[in-house]
Scaffold this motif. Structure first.
Motif, short mmCIF file in Angstrom:
data_model
loop_
_atom_site.label_atom_id
_atom_site.label_comp_id
_atom_site.label_asym_id
_atom_site.label_seq_id
_atom_site.Cartn_x
_atom_site.Cartn_y
_atom_site.Cartn_z
N ARG A 176 -15.37 0.84 -0.50
CA ARG A 176 -14.36 1.77 -0.73
C ARG A 176 -12.93 1.08 -0.73
N PRO A 177 -12.03 1.86 -1.57
CA PRO A 177 -10.76 1.40 -1.71
C PRO A 177 -9.97 1.96 -0.37
N LEU A 178 -9.00 1.13 -0.01
CA LEU A 178 -8.36 1.68 1.17
C LEU A 178 -6.97 1.91 0.75
N PHE A 179 -6.39 3.03 1.19
CA PHE A 179 -5.25 3.44 0.82
C PHE A 179 -4.00 3.58 1.85
N THR A 180 -4.49 3.58 3.24
CA THR A 180 -3.44 3.89 4.23
C THR A 180 -3.85 2.64 5.13
N ARG A 181 -2.81 2.90 6.04
CA ARG A 181 -2.85 1.79 7.40
C ARG A 181 -3.89 2.32 8.28
N GLU A 182 -4.03 3.47 8.24
CA GLU A 182 -4.94 4.31 9.26
C GLU A 182 -6.56 3.94 8.85
N GLN A 183 -6.52 3.90 7.59
CA GLN A 183 -7.90 3.65 6.64
C GLN A 183 -8.34 2.14 7.01
N VAL A 184 -7.33 1.30 6.77
CA VAL A 184 -7.44 -0.05 7.16
C VAL A 184 -7.94 -0.31 8.48
N ALA A 185 -7.15 0.25 9.47
CA ALA A 185 -7.62 0.06 10.76
C ALA A 185 -8.85 0.45 11.27
N GLU A 186 -9.43 1.35 10.47
CA GLU A 186 -10.99 1.96 10.81
C GLU A 186 -11.99 0.58 10.59
N TYR A 187 -11.60 -0.38 9.66
CA TYR A 187 -12.38 -1.40 9.16
C TYR A 187 -12.21 -2.75 9.94
N VAL A 188 -11.39 -2.88 11.18
CA VAL A 188 -11.11 -4.12 11.65
C VAL A 188 -12.44 -4.84 11.87
N GLY A 189 -12.66 -6.14 11.62
CA GLY A 189 -14.05 -6.88 11.73
C GLY A 189 -14.68 -6.86 10.40
N MET A 227 0.87 -1.19 0.07
CA MET A 227 0.04 -0.11 0.16
C MET A 227 1.02 1.12 0.12
N LYS A 228 2.15 1.31 -0.52
CA LYS A 228 3.17 2.25 -0.36
C LYS A 228 2.72 3.12 -1.79
N PRO A 229 2.50 4.23 -1.64
CA PRO A 229 2.04 5.00 -2.92
C PRO A 229 3.31 5.24 -3.99
N SER A 230 3.09 4.87 -5.14
CA SER A 230 4.10 5.18 -6.08
C SER A 230 4.63 6.63 -6.09
N SER A 231 5.70 7.08 -6.46
CA SER A 231 6.42 8.42 -6.47
C SER A 231 5.48 9.30 -7.23
N LYS A 232 4.92 8.93 -8.24
CA LYS A 232 3.66 9.66 -8.82
C LYS A 232 2.63 10.05 -8.21
N ILE A 233 2.05 9.05 -7.51
CA ILE A 233 0.89 9.34 -6.64
C ILE A 233 1.27 10.24 -5.38
N ALA A 234 2.49 10.16 -4.98
CA ALA A 234 2.85 10.91 -3.70
C ALA A 234 2.99 12.21 -4.13
N GLU A 235 3.69 12.61 -5.61
CA GLU A 235 3.76 13.81 -5.92
C GLU A 235 2.36 14.51 -6.41
N GLY A 246 -8.03 9.31 -1.13
CA GLY A 246 -7.11 8.77 -2.03
C GLY A 246 -6.97 8.85 -3.41
N ILE A 247 -5.85 8.77 -4.15
CA ILE A 247 -5.82 8.88 -5.58
C ILE A 247 -5.47 7.68 -6.20
N GLU A 248 -6.00 7.55 -7.37
CA GLU A 248 -5.52 6.40 -8.41
C GLU A 248 -5.15 7.17 -9.82
N PHE A 249 -3.81 6.60 -10.19
CA PHE A 249 -3.38 7.32 -11.38
C PHE A 249 -3.09 6.18 -12.33
N MET A 250 -3.73 5.94 -13.35
CA MET A 250 -3.62 4.87 -14.43
C MET A 250 -3.20 5.61 -15.83
N PRO A 251 -1.95 5.43 -16.02
CA PRO A 251 -1.39 5.73 -17.37
C PRO A 251 -1.90 4.65 -18.35
#
Length: 165
Positions: free
Chosen positions: A93-106, A1-9, A27-32
Motif C-alpha cells: 500500500r501507498p502511504l499518504f499521511t503521517r498517521e498511516q506511516v505510524a501504523e507500520y512502525v517495524g 508527503m504534503k499533498p498538492s493543492s490539486k490533491i487537496a481540492e 488516499g488519492i493519486e492524480f497524474m496529469p
C-alpha cells in the motif's frame, strides 16, 4: 508527503462521496498525462471492519466509482479527459499521511524522496528500509546495509509499504 493543492481540492470534493459508501478514503493519486489524466482513488474498510478481518470488495470499488463519478461530473474539477480508478491499497500500500506511516512502525517501507539525502558516497533519492520510529515531522529508517536516515515527511515524494511474505 504534503499533498498538492490539486490533491487537496480533489480530496475535499471526493471524501464525502467515499464516506457515503461506508469505506474510508485511504488516499488519492492524480497524474496529469497530456490530454488524458489519471485519477486513482484508494479506499479501505472502516477500522472496525479491518479489525474483524474484512477487506475492500469489488462491490465497494464499484459503489465508490459510481458516487465519485457523479460528484466529478457535477463539479468538473479536472480539465480535459481523465480515467478514474478506484482500488484497495493492497499489501504494498501507498502511504499518504503521517498517521498511516505510524501504523507500520517495524515494517519495511520504500520511499522516493524529493531531494537526495546521505553522505557523498551514499547519496540517494530512493530509500528502502525498516521504519524504526515516527515523529510529528518525520521518520527514522534503517536500511539493509545498516545505514540510518532521519527523513522529514515534507521531503517524501512517495511512500509504499513493502510486502513481505
Amino acid at each position: 508527503m504534503k499533498p498538492s493543492s490539486k490533491i487537496a481540492e480533489l480530496t475535499e470534493l471526493i471524501a464525502p462521496a467515499v464516506a457515503a459508501c461506508g469505506v474510508d478514503l485511504w488516499g488519492i493519486e492524480f497524474m496529469p498525462q497530456g490530454r488524458k489524466s489519471l485519477l486513482r482513488i484508494y479506499i479501505e474498510t472502516l477500522p472496525e471492519q479491518r479489525a474483524a478481518g474484512e477487506h475492500v470488495t469489488i462491490e465497494d470499488c464499484s459503489a465508490v466509482n459510481h458516487q465519485v463519478s457523479g460528484v466529478l461530473d457535477v463539479h468538473d474539477p479536472i480539465a480535459g479527459e481523465y480515467v478514474l480508478e478506484v482500488s484497495s491499497p493492497g499489501f504494498d500500500r501507498p502511504l499518504f499521511t503521517r498517521e498511516q506511516v505510524a501504523e507500520y512502525v517495524g515494517e519495511v517501507v520504500n520511499l522516493r524522496l524529493i531531494h537526495a539525502i546521505g553522505t557523498a558516497e551514499n547519496k540517494r533519492r530512493k530509500v528502502v528500509g525498516r521504519l524504526m520510529s515516527v515523529t510529528d515531522s518525520g521518520m527514522q529508517i534503517l536500511t539493509e546495509d545498516k545505514l540510518e536516515f532521519d527523513i522529514a515527511f515534507d521531503s517524501v515524494d512517495k511512500a509504499h509499504l513493502v510486502y513481505q511474505d
